[in-house]
Write a protein that holds these residues in place. Structure first.
Motif, short mmCIF file in Angstrom:
data_model
loop_
_atom_site.label_atom_id
_atom_site.label_comp_id
_atom_site.label_asym_id
_atom_site.label_seq_id
_atom_site.Cartn_x
_atom_site.Cartn_y
_atom_site.Cartn_z
N GLY A 35 -23.95 -53.83 17.81
CA GLY A 35 -23.56 -52.53 18.34
C GLY A 35 -24.61 -51.48 18.04
O GLY A 35 -25.80 -51.79 17.97
N TYR A 68 -19.67 -53.85 19.87
CA TYR A 68 -19.10 -54.32 21.13
C TYR A 68 -19.22 -55.83 21.28
O TYR A 68 -18.68 -56.42 22.22
N VAL A 126 -14.71 -51.86 22.03
CA VAL A 126 -15.55 -51.50 20.88
C VAL A 126 -14.68 -51.23 19.66
O VAL A 126 -13.54 -50.78 19.77
#
Length: 397
Positions: A154, A206, A221
């Protein structure tokens, strides 16, 4: 890309009793719960405590490897109203409050406008192993499986806040997701972090193990906060609110708290009046194989396997006992994927005498901290932070 009508794929799941008799002064976490015959979408059949909200535990035999597969990763939601579909075209993370530039970040922008980072870290519920406490505490009576380790991808929360531009009054960060309470008077799940808690390894993830986050683990997320218990790992993250002052919240000021004293302990007849939130995880190890009640032939070659971890200092050693704690020998440690990851361990032995045999594992970290015996774990009414030496009893035939 859209995910629609998720829960219509699987509406029924078996429930497991949440109570356990307090029949002894000390006991080991219960890891004999039955795996459900029903599998939730993107999951294998797991130990099921509730289907609304979904509460699923990983079977203990999964913990022989450093990485927990996505379809066997535990699930813990607090609010029963979870969106049954997510449209990525319209999904946004709102950043507001004490910022110069309010943001509405799409998943596409999250992947293109910020530096991408990956890290491997353990996620563990604060109530993991709660079933070991005597007398029984409130809450889900987890065995050892309310935890898992994954590779997360992420962007840094710091980078998002930097782009938003914090004002001089920014002191706290409030985070909440898209799950909702059933009744309007029930407070939704929200967490707050002080600015100094936002380290470089706190990310908005994510991906999990190279794939999109499983829906039940927070798609699209979620927050990843290595070293901290998972109550702060907000799922389906939708709002980041920068605040000047701390806002009182049930899940910060009442739930997920332990006595504010040196032992973090109390008694049922004398509950502590002063408490503090659970934050960093303590040292822990579990044996994934063999499991309790496993039958093993005498004089056969056996390789005990498990995982160990702490809050991020690193595992220095894992000791194994094959005689119920009378003597200890070092296990062979696997590769250190990161200071925040599971560390695999294994130990070869050959049982010679027939009958019951008690195996134990004790982790020691680089600070010299080690797991205590189960009999030395002191009680708290929330059933949090249990980390007693793991023990399994096998039968040699």
């Amino acid at each position: 890309m859209q995910r629609r009508d998720f829960f219509k794929l699987s509406l029924a799941a078996s429930a497991v009793a949440l109570t356990t008799p307090a029949s002894a002064l000390t006991r080991e976490p219960i890891d004999s719960q039955s795996v459900s015959k029903v599998a939730f979408p993107e999951k294998r059949p797991l130990i099921t405590y509730s289907d609304r909200p979904p509460i699923l535990e990983t079977p203990i035999e999964v913990f022989t490897k450093a990485i927990t597969p996505n379809d066997e990763f535990f699930v813990r939601w607090h609010m029963p109203r979870i969106p049954t579909h997510v449209s990525i075209d319209t999904y946004r993370i709102k950043v507001s409050g004490e910022v110069e530039n309010p943001l509405y970040i799409s998943l596409k922008e999250l992947k293109s406008d910020y530096e991408q980072v990956e890290l491997t870290a353990v996620m563990q519920c604060g109530g993991n192993s709660r079933s070991a406490f005597v007398p029984t505490t409130s809450g889900i009576q987890w065995g050892n499986g309310a935890m898992g380790c994954a590779s997360w991808k992420g962007v840094r929360l710091k980078d998002v806040l930097k782009k938003a531009g914090l004002t001089k009054d920014a002191n706290w960060i409030g985070l909440n997701g898209d799950d909702k309470a059933s009744f309007h008077k029930t407070e939704n799940f929200m967490r707050e972090l002080e600015l100094h808690e936002i380290k470089d390894d706190v990310i908005i993830a994510y991906e999990m193990n190279g794939e999109d986050l499983p829906y039940l683990n927070g798609y699209p997320v979620r927050l990843v906060l290595p070293g901290s218990f998972s109550d702060s790992w907000v799922k389906m993250l939708s709002n980041i609110t920068v605040m000047k002052e701390y806002k009182e919240l049930y899940y910060m000021d009442t739930a997920y708290r332990v006595p504010d004293n040196e032992c973090e302990c109390e008694t049922p007849d004398n509950l502590s009046k002063k408490t503090k939130p659970i934050t960093t995880m303590n040292i822990k190890s579990v044996i994934g194989y063999p499991t309790s009640n496993t039958r093993i032939d005498a004089n056969s070659n056996v390789i005990l396997k498990g995982v160990a971890f702490d809050s991020g200092h690193g595992i220095k050693e894992v000791l194994i006992s094959v005689d119920a704690g009378k003597s200890w020998s070092p296990a062979e440690l696997g590769k250190e994927l990161s200071l925040h990851a599971f560390r695999e361990f294994k130990f070869a032995f050959r049982p010679k005498s027939k009958g019951n045999m008690t195996l134990m594992a004790k982790a020691i970290n680089t600070l010299g901290e080690e797991q205590p015996f189960a009999k030395d774990i002191q009680w708290n009414h929330g059933g949090y932070k249990y980390n007693g030496i793991d023990s399994v009893t096998i039968t040699v035939v």
